[in-house]
Design an enzyme around this catalytic site. Structure first.
Site, mmCIF file in Angstrom:
data_model
loop_
_atom_site.group_PDB
_atom_site.id
_atom_site.type_symbol
_atom_site.label_atom_id
_atom_site.label_comp_id
_atom_site.label_asym_id
_atom_site.label_seq_id
_atom_site.Cartn_x
_atom_site.Cartn_y
_atom_site.Cartn_z
ATOM 1 N N ASP A 30 0.842 -1.200 0.000
ATOM 2 C CA ASP A 30 0.000 0.000 0.000
ATOM 3 C C ASP A 30 0.878 1.251 0.000
ATOM 4 O O ASP A 30 1.983 1.241 0.531
ATOM 5 C CB ASP A 30 -0.919 -0.014 1.235
ATOM 6 C CG ASP A 30 -2.160 0.847 1.026
ATOM 7 O OD1 ASP A 30 -2.386 1.311 -0.105
ATOM 8 O OD2 ASP A 30 -2.896 1.062 2.014
ATOM 9 N N ASN A 32 1.415 3.235 -2.935
ATOM 10 C CA ASN A 32 1.973 3.606 -4.251
ATOM 11 C C ASN A 32 1.478 4.984 -4.695
ATOM 12 O O ASN A 32 2.246 5.808 -5.183
ATOM 13 C CB ASN A 32 1.555 2.591 -5.324
ATOM 14 C CG ASN A 32 2.205 1.246 -5.159
ATOM 15 O OD1 ASN A 32 3.079 1.073 -4.306
ATOM 16 N ND2 ASN A 32 1.791 0.289 -5.965
ATOM 17 N N GLY A 33 0.180 5.199 -4.528
ATOM 18 C CA GLY A 33 -0.413 6.460 -4.968
ATOM 19 C C GLY A 33 0.158 7.636 -4.185
ATOM 20 O O GLY A 33 0.568 8.648 -4.767
ATOM 21 N N ARG A 34 0.214 7.491 -2.851
ATOM 22 C CA ARG A 34 0.757 8.575 -2.013
ATOM 23 C C ARG A 34 2.208 8.862 -2.345
ATOM 24 O O ARG A 34 2.650 10.006 -2.365
ATOM 25 C CB ARG A 34 0.605 8.214 -0.529
ATOM 26 C CG ARG A 34 -0.759 8.578 0.026
ATOM 27 C CD ARG A 34 -1.012 7.884 1.343
ATOM 28 N NE ARG A 34 -1.447 6.510 1.129
ATOM 29 C CZ ARG A 34 -1.658 5.641 2.113
ATOM 30 N NH1 ARG A 34 -1.445 5.993 3.360
ATOM 31 N NH2 ARG A 34 -2.081 4.426 1.845
ATOM 32 N N TRP A 35 2.959 7.812 -2.602
ATOM 33 C CA TRP A 35 4.381 7.973 -2.943
ATOM 34 C C TRP A 35 4.524 8.876 -4.167
ATOM 35 O O TRP A 35 5.358 9.778 -4.200
ATOM 36 C CB TRP A 35 4.986 6.591 -3.213
ATOM 37 C CG TRP A 35 6.463 6.568 -3.392
ATOM 38 C CD1 TRP A 35 7.414 6.373 -2.441
ATOM 39 C CD2 TRP A 35 7.171 6.762 -4.633
ATOM 40 N NE1 TRP A 35 8.672 6.425 -2.995
ATOM 41 C CE2 TRP A 35 8.544 6.668 -4.341
ATOM 42 C CE3 TRP A 35 6.780 7.005 -5.955
ATOM 43 C CZ2 TRP A 35 9.536 6.803 -5.313
ATOM 44 C CZ3 TRP A 35 7.762 7.153 -6.925
ATOM 45 C CH2 TRP A 35 9.120 7.051 -6.598
ATOM 46 N N SER A 75 -7.109 -5.744 -5.691
ATOM 47 C CA SER A 75 -8.295 -6.291 -5.019
ATOM 48 C C SER A 75 -9.527 -6.207 -5.915
ATOM 49 O O SER A 75 -9.551 -5.452 -6.905
ATOM 50 C CB SER A 75 -8.558 -5.519 -3.716
ATOM 51 O OG SER A 75 -9.122 -4.257 -3.997
ATOM 52 N N ASN A 78 -10.523 -2.697 -6.148
ATOM 53 C CA ASN A 78 -9.670 -1.727 -6.844
ATOM 54 C C ASN A 78 -10.177 -1.368 -8.246
ATOM 55 O O ASN A 78 -9.720 -0.389 -8.841
ATOM 56 C CB ASN A 78 -8.220 -2.232 -6.934
ATOM 57 C CG ASN A 78 -7.472 -2.191 -5.615
ATOM 58 O OD1 ASN A 78 -6.618 -3.031 -5.338
ATOM 59 N ND2 ASN A 78 -7.784 -1.207 -4.769
ATOM 60 N N TRP A 79 -11.152 -2.140 -8.759
ATOM 61 C CA TRP A 79 -11.735 -1.783 -10.073
ATOM 62 C C TRP A 79 -12.434 -0.441 -10.020
ATOM 63 O O TRP A 79 -12.700 0.166 -11.064
ATOM 64 C CB TRP A 79 -12.729 -2.853 -10.534
ATOM 65 C CG TRP A 79 -12.100 -4.181 -10.792
ATOM 66 C CD1 TRP A 79 -12.169 -5.281 -9.988
ATOM 67 C CD2 TRP A 79 -11.281 -4.560 -11.907
ATOM 68 N NE1 TRP A 79 -11.445 -6.317 -10.538
ATOM 69 C CE2 TRP A 79 -10.899 -5.899 -11.718
ATOM 70 C CE3 TRP A 79 -10.838 -3.890 -13.060
ATOM 71 C CZ2 TRP A 79 -10.088 -6.595 -12.619
ATOM 72 C CZ3 TRP A 79 -10.045 -4.580 -13.962
ATOM 73 C CH2 TRP A 79 -9.669 -5.913 -13.735
ATOM 74 N N ARG A 190 1.569 -4.811 6.504
ATOM 75 C CA ARG A 190 0.905 -3.795 5.669
ATOM 76 C C ARG A 190 1.714 -2.505 5.724
ATOM 77 O O ARG A 190 2.050 -2.024 6.810
ATOM 78 C CB ARG A 190 -0.524 -3.526 6.109
ATOM 79 C CG ARG A 190 -1.204 -2.514 5.171
ATOM 80 C CD ARG A 190 -2.678 -2.457 5.297
ATOM 81 N NE ARG A 190 -3.230 -1.576 4.258
ATOM 82 C CZ ARG A 190 -4.453 -1.623 3.797
ATOM 83 N NH1 ARG A 190 -5.292 -2.496 4.274
ATOM 84 N NH2 ARG A 190 -4.855 -0.789 2.849
ATOM 85 N N ARG A 196 -5.584 -2.065 8.528
ATOM 86 C CA ARG A 196 -6.773 -2.890 8.254
ATOM 87 C C ARG A 196 -6.381 -3.961 7.235
ATOM 88 O O ARG A 196 -5.334 -3.874 6.590
ATOM 89 C CB ARG A 196 -7.923 -2.028 7.723
ATOM 90 C CG ARG A 196 -7.554 -1.182 6.528
ATOM 91 C CD ARG A 196 -8.725 -0.344 6.008
ATOM 92 N NE ARG A 196 -8.263 0.622 5.018
ATOM 93 C CZ ARG A 196 -7.958 1.884 5.281
ATOM 94 N NH1 ARG A 196 -8.097 2.366 6.499
ATOM 95 N NH2 ARG A 196 -7.519 2.692 4.329
#
Ligand code: IPE
Ligand code: IPE
Ligand code: MG
Length: 246
Positions: A30, A32-35, A75, A78-79, A190, A196
């Site tokens: 988890d 990737n987007g924030r990075w 997941s 994620n779609w 995680r 979560r």
């Protein structure tokens, strides 16, 4: 007593070594987007970097003696992301599978895909099945959860089991999960500060140890794995029983 031994020789083989108490480690990758956003880049860029981290971390886990690695890569939920992002993630995964097929004999890894592959292109789904079959004899395992959702997995297992007429037991139920035949994860890591499971291995995680790190997935390094492993070995797993120390 040293609960895990450090490899004194500085080698590419890594610094910590694990034993059979830590056979299976699972990652909820988890951040990737924030990075990417922190760098003012589009989220897709984070997924490309995340793919590099994926290779780095899987290789390192193998080097320190972990026999089974499971990675939650995409997941069923994620779609709902923008199409551009979903397309990028799927194409990165397809590239990874293609590379894994080409490097099969070098890597000596048994691949299993967890999730419903029928939604992917027939070429990609066929590549996944081919890779599973061609790698089935290797001992070290990599499970890649792709279009995976634990609730969907449980419902599917229940339906299969009901249709089979087999007696309903924990064992027969587990044998209809995507993870059939694979021991449960000892440790679930995680990244990116979320705490979560996000619909990951709900059945299999019954007694898994959980480890959360603020590190964003593209930044994950062998040292972060070492820290998670050290933390794992400092814990006492009781599985509902009692031990001498409590
Ligand atoms: C994990 O990173 C990759 C997938 C879930 C496919 P994210 O894309 O969820 O990154 P954040 O959580 O938005 O930072
Ligand atoms: C979980 O990450 C799914 C994967 C790692 C593939 P998400 O980023 O999708 O999870 P939430 O939305 O933060 O729970
Ligand atoms: Mg996320």
């Amino acid at each position: 007593m040293a609960l895990f031994s450090r490899n004194e020789k500085s080698s590419s083989e890594g610094r910590v070594k694990v034993d059979d108490r830590l056979r299976h480690i699972a990652f909820i990758l988890d951040g990737n987007g924030r990075w990417a956003r922190r760098r003012g880049m589009p989220r897709e860029f984070g997924h490309s970097e995340g793919a590099q981290a994926f290779k780095r971390i899987v290789r390192y886990c193998g080097d320190i003696g972990i026999k089974i690695v499971t990675v939650y890569a995409f997941s069923t939920e994620n779609w709902s992301r923008p199409k551009k992002e979903v397309d990028r993630i799927v194409s990165l995964l397809d590239e990874y599978i293609d590379g894994a097929e080409r490097e099969l004999t070098e890597n000596e890894i048994r691949y299993t895909f967890l999730g419903d592959r029928s939604v992917f292109s027939p070429e990609m789904a066929a590549r996944m099945t081919r890779l599973e079959e061609a790698s089935a004899h290797y001992e070290k395992r990599l499970n890649i959860a792709l279009n995976y959702g634990s609730r969907a997995e449980i419902v599917r297992a229940a339906a299969e089991l009901a249709a089979s007429g087999e007696p309903i037991t924990e064992e027969s139920f587990a044998s209809h999960l995507y993870t059939a035949g694979c021991p449960d994860p000892d440790l679930i890591v995680r990244t990116a500060n979320e705490r979560r499971l996000s619909n990951f291995l709900l059945w299999q995680a019954a007694y898994s140890e959980l480890y959360f790190t603020p590190t964003l997935w593209p930044d994950m390094q062998p040292e972060d794995v070492d820290r998670a492993v050290e933390d794992f070995y400092a814990r006492e797993r009781r599985f509902g029983g009692v031990t001498d120390s409590n």
